[in-house]
Design an enzyme around this catalytic site. Sequence first.
Site, mmCIF file in Angstrom:
data_model
loop_
_atom_site.group_PDB
_atom_site.id
_atom_site.type_symbol
_atom_site.label_atom_id
_atom_site.label_comp_id
_atom_site.label_asym_id
_atom_site.label_seq_id
_atom_site.Cartn_x
_atom_site.Cartn_y
_atom_site.Cartn_z
ATOM 1 C CE1 TYR A 1 -13.552 12.558 -16.919
ATOM 2 C CE2 TYR A 1 -13.483 12.421 -14.529
ATOM 3 C CZ TYR A 1 -13.690 11.824 -15.754
ATOM 4 O OH TYR A 1 -14.034 10.514 -15.815
ATOM 5 N NE ARG B 1 -3.016 0.329 3.252
ATOM 6 C CZ ARG B 1 -2.430 0.639 4.432
ATOM 7 N NH1 ARG B 1 -1.842 1.802 4.591
ATOM 8 N NH2 ARG B 1 -2.441 -0.213 5.429
ATOM 9 C CE LYS C 1 -9.911 8.924 -18.799
ATOM 10 N NZ LYS C 1 -10.226 10.254 -18.277
ATOM 11 C CG ASP D 1 -6.722 16.903 -15.142
ATOM 12 O OD1 ASP D 1 -5.990 16.378 -16.002
ATOM 13 O OD2 ASP D 1 -7.769 16.368 -14.728
HETATM 14 C C1 LIG Z 1 -10.655 10.668 -17.080
HETATM 15 C C2 LIG Z 1 -10.212 11.936 -16.505
HETATM 16 C C3 LIG Z 1 -10.047 12.072 -15.134
HETATM 17 C C4 LIG Z 1 -10.356 10.944 -14.163
HETATM 18 O O1 LIG Z 1 -9.511 9.871 -14.372
HETATM 19 P P1 LIG Z 1 -9.914 8.352 -13.976
HETATM 20 O O2 LIG Z 1 -8.663 7.606 -14.241
HETATM 21 O O3 LIG Z 1 -11.059 7.958 -14.855
HETATM 22 O O4 LIG Z 1 -10.322 8.372 -12.556
HETATM 23 C C5 LIG Z 1 -9.603 13.291 -14.646
HETATM 24 N N1 LIG Z 1 -9.342 14.322 -15.471
HETATM 25 C C6 LIG Z 1 -9.500 14.239 -16.814
HETATM 26 C C7 LIG Z 1 -9.206 15.398 -17.662
HETATM 27 C C8 LIG Z 1 -9.933 13.041 -17.378
HETATM 28 O O5 LIG Z 1 -10.103 12.954 -18.700
#
Ligand SMILES: *Cc1c(COP(=O)(O)O)cnc(C)c1O
Length: 398
Positions: free
Chosen positions: A111, A58, A208, A183
């Site tokens: 998001y 963890r 992604k 982000d």
């Molecule tokens: C998908 C996404 C998230 C969240 O990510 P997960 O891996 O699905 O939890 C956050 N910010 C952006 C811009 C995203 O496209």
Amino acid sequence: MKKDIQQGTKAVWAGEKEYLAHGATQVPVVLSVAYGYDDMDDWYNVAIGKKKGHIYGRNTNPTVQAFEDKVKVLEGAEAATSFSTGMAAISNTLATFLVPGDRIVSIKDTYGGTNKIFTEFLPRQQIEVVLCETGNHEQIETEVAKGCNILYLETPTNPTVKISDIERLAKAGHNAGALVVVDNTFATPINQNPLSLGVDLVIHSATKFLGGHADALGGVVCGREDLIEKIYHYREINGATMDPMAAYLMLRGMKTLHLRVRQQCKNAMELTNYLKTKEIVEGVYYPGLETHPLHEIAKKQMKDFGGMLSFSVKGGVDTVRHLLPKLQFANRAANLGAVETTVGPARTTSHVECTPEERAAMGIPEGLIRVSCGIEEIEDIIADFEQAFNYVRSALEV
Ligand SMILES: *Cc1c(COP(=O)(O)O)cnc(C)c1O
């Protein structure tokens, strides 16, 4: 790794060497939950962080650390720590620093999940959340100057690819004593490095583009060592740890990050130019378009404009319902950043958590289609859209 090494070379080589074992050229997947010690002093020193090593899965894991090191190098960061998902990276980062009475300033177009944290979860912990118009830099600066603990940005945004001027807003944030977080999921470290533009922390949904194959969930935060240590501590206790197998898939995916992103950017630009010529298309959103209202800022801070675009169609939801199933080379799915072209309406993907009224308030039409460009040959993708548009025209007479 030296600063003047190109991103593509870093994507292939960075972060791995220290974790190779038995002469293997690839990082092993270490599934062991615990690490054993015969020497009690050694064990103790590792446990209190005085000596390098691992205690329990963890907290740390070699495969997961190799992933963190690779992202760290690509973002030019001092340190990085990872999570089970992108949302875990976001929620843990916010929870590490925010306390009741704090004020966070962000934008309306984050998001969908992030937006839910802002509208549902933070307010009930007595944290004031101010969401500004994305791209309205004056409004953001004014709100930040009123008092701000965290300035949280995402650029380009999901799904209408709006842009925030990172350097300008980082200055505004720091003048107010705020921690500035970006982000960077849509841009990827290949196209944009927010730390070099002055921000404190960069977050990715590794699910992604970093992973790139839609087969593993993960998240990561990079930045200054003292900040990452605090976030790591929150995560090691609260438990949103990245799985070693996911870390391996991320490492493997990231070796081709630069190649994939290069092709995805090229495809996005060409698909945008094609969509612009179609009468059924009402609007196309892509930061690479010179007519995009924030194009100049994108040009200044991004190396290329990314693989994400969106467009709205005449006839709204009805057109979407007929168009999307006709596409042969596209997954109709909620993810993005994969090697396959992926399409979906914002109402069922990025902003499924929102009500139609909330989406309208964010400027997201119900007939908006988000496209995450894959790495296919663009001629085939354009031909695919062409036949789908032809079908819709004959079926719906729009
Ligand atoms: C998908 C996404 C998230 C969240 O990510 P997960 O891996 O699905 O939890 C956050 N910010 C952006 C811009 C995203 O496209």
